[in-house]
Design an enzyme around this catalytic site. Structure first.
Site, short mmCIF file in Angstrom:
data_model
loop_
_atom_site.label_atom_id
_atom_site.label_comp_id
_atom_site.label_asym_id
_atom_site.label_seq_id
_atom_site.Cartn_x
_atom_site.Cartn_y
_atom_site.Cartn_z
CG HIS A 174 -65.77 21.07 -28.40
ND1 HIS A 174 -66.83 21.93 -28.61
CD2 HIS A 174 -64.87 21.76 -27.64
CE1 HIS A 174 -66.57 23.10 -28.02
NE2 HIS A 174 -65.40 23.01 -27.42
CB SER A 295 -75.79 -9.64 -32.60
OG SER A 295 -76.48 -9.83 -33.82
CE LYS A 301 -72.52 -5.22 -32.61
NZ LYS A 301 -73.74 -4.75 -33.25
CD GLU A 308 -76.46 -0.38 -26.44
OE1 GLU A 308 -77.16 -0.12 -27.43
OE2 GLU A 308 -75.86 -1.48 -26.31
#
Ligand code: ARG
Length: 482
Positions: A174, A295, A301, A308
């Site tokens: 979980h 970024s 970043k 991804e």
């Protein structure tokens, strides 16, 4: 509609190729220009050229052996096809939309080059069994190269797992801290998913490896062909059993896409974990800069773009699987032009799964687990609560009662901001009088993982052995010829 006429003399090799249709005999006007483009597949099926030529070489050899081609014709066809292969590979081949697909482009060029012998190649054959053969040959080659990339990835995983066999981290259910595990154990779970994917690929290869050649348009052919010969020349296990089925079903492509969908789904799950683990909230692993991007506005970043994107690609492969299933499901026997639509989803699935595997095979060996952070994370979240319950069971307490006692101790820990191992003996004894000094051995993370000492368990000694077994399996796979 255009008013161009297709007549017999326009089918000659010297004719304007926009009107040369090998099937043009019964037509009295040229194909509409849009229809020509709409129905053509050559822009995407030209990538089958190698398999198409290979199939034609085998077919010609068989026709010759069956006495259906003279020695001279067979030699001319063979040499002509080799020349065309060299021209295509050299980028020296003019593909023509008017010639519809890869098959007719190559055949027309052959006839241009060698004359009448070229026109005999299609004896006892149809584009229907030809294309069914080409796709199988193509997919078989691609399955082999995907298998190689999968093996490379698995090797990297198994080596990473062996390196990190004793690195303790929290295991989750979980997404909540559950029990301590080792990093190596987690990576070997990934490897198991891929191990099954590899065997699914092999199953798919086995089922597709039958030769449709000889099925012709749908019913077989009146010539004394030798289907065994073409099958064995092309490395197929045997000829297909039924001519109608041979030219109509694309279940092997669907099956491949299902395997590919599982591979990318697995890679997507791994990606999701890497995305979480590289976040500053988890901070479990570092991915080297070469697998990340920045970024344009936020200077701090470092984004895990590769995982991804792999996670995103899985949606695309799922889409192709559904497209092929839908394409197939309403077609009456035997061949229908619908089947031309099998190629783009199939090709894109192949390209996508190869790219994703390549990205992962490059990236996985470079994953840098942050051992101290992982260890500290495992110390939080009462990861050894089950170990305390098991300890109480060994002291004679029934498991459900032990569960209750530990639950209360955890409640106390939450209130006091203390993990179980940080509580004094007196504190612990307030929940269970049978708890003694030896409890601290089971409350340590090392004690917890070491205790799960059986096949498939997370004990470092087991993880090391499992990694060694996995490496043996990988070594037993055939070599990779790219
Ligand atoms: N380009 C076609 C395909 O991809 C080849 C088979 C064409 N057969 C036919 N009867 N029109 O399926």
């Amino acid at each position: 509609m255009s008013d161009k006429k297709t007549s017999a003399d326009q089918l000659s090799p010297q004719g304007d190729d926009s009107t040369i249709k090998p099937w043009g005999g019964r037509f009295s006007e040229a194909t509409d220009a849009f229809v020509e483009r709409f129905t053509a597949s050559v822009v995407f099926d030209q990538r089958l050229y190698r398999q198409d030529i290979r199939g034609s070489l085998a077919h010609a050899k068989m026709l010759h052996a069956a006495g259906l081609l003279t020695d001279a014709d067979a030699t001319a066809i063979q040499q002509g096809l080799h020349t065309i292969l060299a021209q295509i590979e050299a980028g020296d081949f003019q593909w023509s939309i008017a010639l519809e697909d890869v098959h007719m482009n190559i055949e027309a060029r052959l006839t241009d080059a060698i004359g009448i012998a070229g026109k005999k190649l299609h004896t006892g054959r149809s584009r229907n069994d030809q294309v069914a053969t080409d796709i199988r040959l193509y997919l078989r080659d691609e399955i082999d190269s995907i298998g190689c990339e999968l093996t490379r990835l698995q090797r990297g995983m198994v080596e990473l797992a062996a390196r990190e066999h004793a690195t303790i981290m929290p295991g989750f259910t979980h997404l909540q801290t559950a029990q301590p595990i080792t990093f190596g154990h987690h990576v070997l779970a990934w490897n198991e998913m891929l191990e099954r994917d590899y065997s699914r690929l092999q199953d798919c290869r086995k089922r597709l490896n039958q030769s449709p050649l000889g099925a012709a348009a749908l019913a077989g052919t009146t010539y004394p062909i030798d289907r065994q010969l073409t099958a064995s020349l092309l490395g197929f296990d045997k000829p297909t059993e039924n001519s109608l089925d041979s030219v109509s079903d694309r279940d092997f492509a669907i099956e491949f896409c299902a395997v590919a969908a599982l591979i990318t789904a697995h890679l997507s799950r791994m990606s999701e974990e890497l995305v979480l683990w590289t976040s500053s909230q988890f901070n479990f692993v570092n991915l080297p800069d070469r697998f990340c991007t920045g970024s344009s506005i936020m200077p701090q970043k470092k984004n895990p773009d590769v995982p991804e994107l792999v996670r995103g690609k899985s949606g695309r492969v799922n889409g192709h699987l559904v497209a092929l299933l839908t394409l197939m499901k309403s077609q009456p026997l035997a061949y229908n032009k619908d089947n031309q639509e099998d190629k783009e989803p199939l090709f894109d699935t192949i390209d996508t799964v190869k790219d994703c595997l390549r990205a992962f095979a490059d990236m996985v060996p470079a994953i840098e687990p942050k051992r101290e952070v992982l260890y500290e994370a495992a110390r939080r979240g009462f990861a050894t609560a089950t170990d305390l319950a098991d300890y109480l069971v060994r002291k004679g307490v029934a498991f459900r009662d032990a569960h209750e006692i530990v639950g209360k101790a955890v409640g106390h820990g939450v209130k006091m901001g203390k993990d179980l191992a940080e509580m004094s003996l007196a504190e612990l004894q307030a929940f269970g009088a049978m708890i003694e000094q030896d409890v601290y051995a089971v409350l340590t993370l090392e004690g917890s993982v070491n205790a799960r000492n059986h096949i498939g368990g997370t004990a470092p000694v087991q993880v090391k052995a499992a990694a060694a077994r996995a490496a043996v399996l990988l070594d037993a796979r055939g070599g990779c010829v790219k």
